[in-house]
Design a protein around this motif. Structure first.
Motif, PDB file in Angstrom:
ATOM      1  N   UNK A   1       0.967  -1.165   0.074  1.00 16.50           N
ATOM      2  CA  UNK A   1       0.060  -0.053   0.026  1.00 16.50           C
ATOM      3  C   UNK A   1       0.923   1.198  -0.151  1.00 16.50           C
ATOM      4  N   UNK A   2       1.850   1.188   0.854  1.00 17.87           N
ATOM      5  CA  UNK A   2       2.876   2.372   0.817  1.00 17.87           C
ATOM      6  C   UNK A   2       3.754   2.476  -0.388  1.00 17.87           C
ATOM      7  N   UNK A   3       3.865   1.464  -0.944  1.00 20.57           N
ATOM      8  CA  UNK A   3       4.929   1.281  -2.288  1.00 20.57           C
ATOM      9  C   UNK A   3       4.292   1.756  -3.484  1.00 20.57           C
ATOM     10  N   UNK A   4       2.791   1.877  -3.403  1.00 20.07           N
ATOM     11  CA  UNK A   4       1.904   2.111  -4.796  1.00 20.07           C
ATOM     12  C   UNK A   4       2.504   3.136  -5.722  1.00 20.07           C
ATOM     13  N   UNK A   5       2.921   4.334  -4.885  1.00 18.42           N
ATOM     14  CA  UNK A   5       3.542   5.323  -5.935  1.00 18.42           C
ATOM     15  C   UNK A   5       4.848   4.835  -6.347  1.00 18.42           C
ATOM     16  N   UNK A   6       5.742   4.081  -5.783  1.00 14.47           N
ATOM     17  CA  UNK A   6       6.698   3.719  -6.362  1.00 14.47           C
ATOM     18  C   UNK A   6       6.609   2.634  -7.424  1.00 14.47           C
ATOM     19  N   UNK A   7       5.528   1.783  -7.262  1.00 16.25           N
ATOM     20  CA  UNK A   7       5.437   0.851  -8.527  1.00 16.25           C
ATOM     21  C   UNK A   7       4.751   1.343  -9.706  1.00 16.25           C
ATOM     22  N   UNK A   8       3.861   2.656  -9.295  1.00 17.16           N
ATOM     23  CA  UNK A   8       3.171   3.077 -10.433  1.00 17.16           C
ATOM     24  C   UNK A   8       3.474   4.625 -10.577  1.00 17.16           C
ATOM     25  N   UNK A   9       4.485   5.145 -11.546  1.00 17.59           N
ATOM     26  CA  UNK A   9       5.104   6.381 -11.642  1.00 17.59           C
ATOM     27  C   UNK A   9       4.356   7.169 -12.515  1.00 17.59           C
ATOM     28  N   UNK A  10       4.714   8.365 -12.557  1.00 20.35           N
ATOM     29  CA  UNK A  10       4.078   9.238 -13.683  1.00 20.35           C
ATOM     30  C   UNK A  10       4.654   8.996 -15.174  1.00 20.35           C
ATOM     31  N   UNK A  11       5.689   8.149 -15.255  1.00 19.71           N
ATOM     32  CA  UNK A  11       6.111   7.892 -16.452  1.00 19.71           C
ATOM     33  C   UNK A  11       5.669   6.689 -16.851  1.00 19.71           C
TER      34      UNK A  11
END
Length: 222
Positions: free
Chosen positions: A152-162
């Motif tokens: 849950x905390x790594x969601x932004x790391x897995x899905x990036x803007x790129x």
């Protein structure tokens, strides 16, 4: 050890009888103890049998015995060392193969579940967060050694803007690299460095934007 002595004794008697009246009897099989000694030397350490029978035996029985014991001990030590190395190699290969089969099994299971859950095989950040509340998916991830709460905390790391969307096989590969039992590699360090640089750039952009906004407000007030 008893079986070795028994076999040597039996064959010493056999050779003693077979070689009777030949040149071999005079050289090696005059008596049963002589035959046993020759069979033992040629079977255990054939490369140095002539040296033990010749030079060391001529210098004294105790020297021949000491050299024979030395050869036997060294041979057993080297043999045990080779066996240890072989057992270690087999153990490592078995562990790697077991890990590979487990990895493949978990990967196929996760891919099947995700494809059933999302028919287009494309997972977004929102869909991924919804996936983490599915009991079946959480059970599979937990069985694979992945901490669902940490995801849950790594969601932004897995899905990036790129890359805001991931295919199922890409997502599964990423999830399996996040298992707690994985060993950190150089690639992981490089990925962490790249992520930190990316976050620092984002932070720098936000600070620049805040400074510009503050400057504009100050100019307006003036």
């Amino acid at each position: 050890m008893f079986m070795v002595v028994l076999i040597i004794y039996v064959f010493a008697i056999i050779f003693r009888n077979i070689a009777s009246g030949t040149a071999l009897e005079e050289a090696y099989f005059q008596t049963v103890p002589q035959a046993m000694g020759w069979l033992l030397l040629t079977s255990v350490c054939p490369d140095v049998a002539d040296i033990i029978n010749g030079d060391f035996a001529g210098a004294g029985f105790h020297l021949a015995l000491a050299y024979f014991l030395f050869i036997v001990l060294i041979s057993f030590l080297v043999l045990n060392l080779l066996i240890g190395v072989l057992v270690n190699v087999v153990g490592v290969v078995a562990t790697v193969e077991k890990e590979r089969l487990q990895f493949q099994s978990v990967r196929e299971q996760l891919e099947a579940i995700l494809k059933d859950w999302d028919s287009d095989s494309i997972i977004t950040k929102t869909e991924f967060r919804s996936l983490l509340v599915e009991r079946e998916i959480c059970a599979s991830l937990t069985a694979a050694g992945v901490d669902c709460l940490a995801l849950v905390e790594l969601t932004d790391t897995i899905f990036t803007e790129e890359k805001p969307e991931l295919e199922v096989h890409e997502l599964v590969d990423i999830l399996l690299t996040l298992r707690g039992g994985n060993i950190a590699t150089v690639k992981d360090c490089v990925d962490v460095r790249r992520l930190l640089m990316l976050e620092l750039r984002k932070l720098e952009s936000k600070l620049d934007a805040s400074v510009c906004l503050t400057s504009r407000k100050g100019n307006c007030c003036d």
